[in-house]
Design a protein around this motif. Structure first.
Motif, short mmCIF file in Angstrom:
data_model
loop_
_atom_site.label_atom_id
_atom_site.label_comp_id
_atom_site.label_asym_id
_atom_site.label_seq_id
_atom_site.Cartn_x
_atom_site.Cartn_y
_atom_site.Cartn_z
N GLU A 271 0.82 -1.21 0.00
CA GLU A 271 0.00 0.00 0.00
C GLU A 271 0.86 1.26 0.00
O GLU A 271 0.54 2.25 -0.67
CB GLU A 271 -0.91 -0.01 1.23
N LYS A 272 2.00 1.23 0.72
CA LYS A 272 2.88 2.40 0.80
C LYS A 272 3.68 2.61 -0.50
O LYS A 272 3.89 3.74 -0.92
CB LYS A 272 3.85 2.25 1.97
N THR A 273 4.14 1.53 -1.10
CA THR A 273 5.04 1.64 -2.26
C THR A 273 4.33 1.53 -3.60
O THR A 273 4.96 1.77 -4.64
CB THR A 273 6.12 0.54 -2.19
N ARG A 274 3.04 1.12 -3.58
CA ARG A 274 2.30 0.89 -4.84
C ARG A 274 2.89 -0.24 -5.65
O ARG A 274 2.74 -0.29 -6.88
CB ARG A 274 2.25 2.17 -5.69
N MET A 275 3.60 -1.17 -4.98
CA MET A 275 4.16 -2.33 -5.68
C MET A 275 3.27 -3.54 -5.41
O MET A 275 2.74 -3.70 -4.29
CB MET A 275 5.58 -2.65 -5.19
N PRO A 276 3.11 -4.42 -6.40
CA PRO A 276 2.31 -5.64 -6.17
C PRO A 276 2.97 -6.51 -5.10
O PRO A 276 4.19 -6.52 -4.94
CB PRO A 276 2.30 -6.34 -7.53
N ASN B 245 12.43 2.64 2.34
CA ASN B 245 11.73 3.80 2.89
C ASN B 245 10.46 3.38 3.63
O ASN B 245 10.09 3.97 4.65
CB ASN B 245 11.39 4.79 1.78
N ALA B 246 9.80 2.34 3.11
CA ALA B 246 8.55 1.90 3.71
C ALA B 246 8.76 1.28 5.10
O ALA B 246 7.89 1.40 5.98
CB ALA B 246 7.84 0.90 2.81
#
Length: 303
Positions: free
Chosen positions: A24-29, A60-61
């Motif tokens: 959710e934080k990184t927008r990565m699957p 960073n997340a």
């Protein structure tokens, strides 16, 4: 890469963060995040140039410093790139070998089915007759010409012979041609090898110039100018036949570092002047670094 993934996973678990929260934080699957934690570089073989960005977002997340893994990540990417390229080269070599074998087999089969036929040459009597007539005409003309020449120069012929030699011009007051001016020597820009193999000094650079790179094979590439990694061209894998151009200004640029994952056959040019690469680098199939020190116009030393 597996050590990096285990390290990141351990830090995530210590802080009680789930994979879904990182997604959710990184927008990565979530699948891509799991691949990072498992150290699976094959999942990023088409996006190697973005892998550093993905891992930086992951760091960073979970609140850790990306520079803790940056150096190890670069080494992992370089090793994977070299291994991937070696597999591609072996597959390409095997494919070319099979093609040559099939081509040779087809040619041999065609020769067996269609043996060469002997061609019987026939004598062209019409050509021989034509040549004989030409020769006869030449003989007749030579005989007639000899007869008239004999009569012309026979004793008793008192006709005066004209003097065909014109009088010599004795005048000495011909204007002398102006002496040509000596050309001014213009020194061309060039890359001169330094003492260390792979290091070069670019001399006679007074204005902006272009460094051109022509890749002969698929290779990972990165350029660092005056300590800063360039984004254009970006650090990634480039295909064989790709040409890159880097504009340099001797007024503001001093050092350029180039790193190649696979160098063999690659050529470089400084304003269309080819850089002479040492054979130990020119034929290398491993990681190579080339450094350029950018200088201005060189001058002769004072006596």
């Amino acid at each position: 890469m597996k050590e990096i993934g285990e390290f990141l996973k351990q830090k995530r678990l210590e802080k009680g963060i789930t994979i879904d929260q990182i997604a959710e934080k990184t927008r990565m699957p979530a699948v891509r995040i799991k691949a990072i934690e498992e150290g699976n570089l094959d999942a990023f073989k088409d996006d190697l140039s973005y892998l550093q960005f993905f891992i930086q977002s992951y760091c960073n997340a979970i609140g850790i410093d990306y520079h803790e893994v940056k150096s190890q990540l670069s080494d992992s990417i370089n090793s994977y790139t070299m291994s991937f390229q070696a597999d591609q080269l072996r597959a390409q070599s095997e494919s070319e070998k099979n093609i040559r074998e099939k081509s040779t087999q087809r040619v041999n089969e065609y020769k067996k089915r269609n043996p060469a036929k002997k061609v019987e040459r026939k004598i062209d009597f019409s050509l021989i007759s034509f040549v004989a007539v030409i020769a006869l005409v030449i003989i007749c003309l030579a005989t007639v010409g000899g007869y008239y020449l004999t009569r012309q120069f026979a004793p008793g012929n008192d006709e005066p012979i004209a003097d065909v030699n014109p009088p010599e011009d004795t005048t000495d007051d011909k204007p002398q041609a102006d002496q040509p001016e000596e050309p001014v020597e213009v020194k061309e820009i060039e890359a001169v090898p330094a003492e260390q193999v792979g290091d070069y000094v670019i001399e006679n650079a007074e204005d902006k110039f272009v460094l051109r790179i022509e890749f002969a094979s698929n290779s990972w590439f990165r350029a660092i100018l005056d300590g800063t990694e360039l984004s254009t061209p970006e650090a990634r894998v480039y295909d064989a036949g790709t040409t890159l151009e880097i504009e340099l200004d001797p007024a503001s640029n001093t050092d350029l570092n180039l790193r190649f994952g696979y160098f063999a056959g690659t050529k470089m040019f400084v304003d269309d002047q080819e850089v002479v690469i040492d054979e130990s680098i020119a034929n290398s199939t491993g990681v190579q670094e080339i450094n350029f020190t950018i200088g201005g116009n060189t001058s002769e030393p004072a006596e």
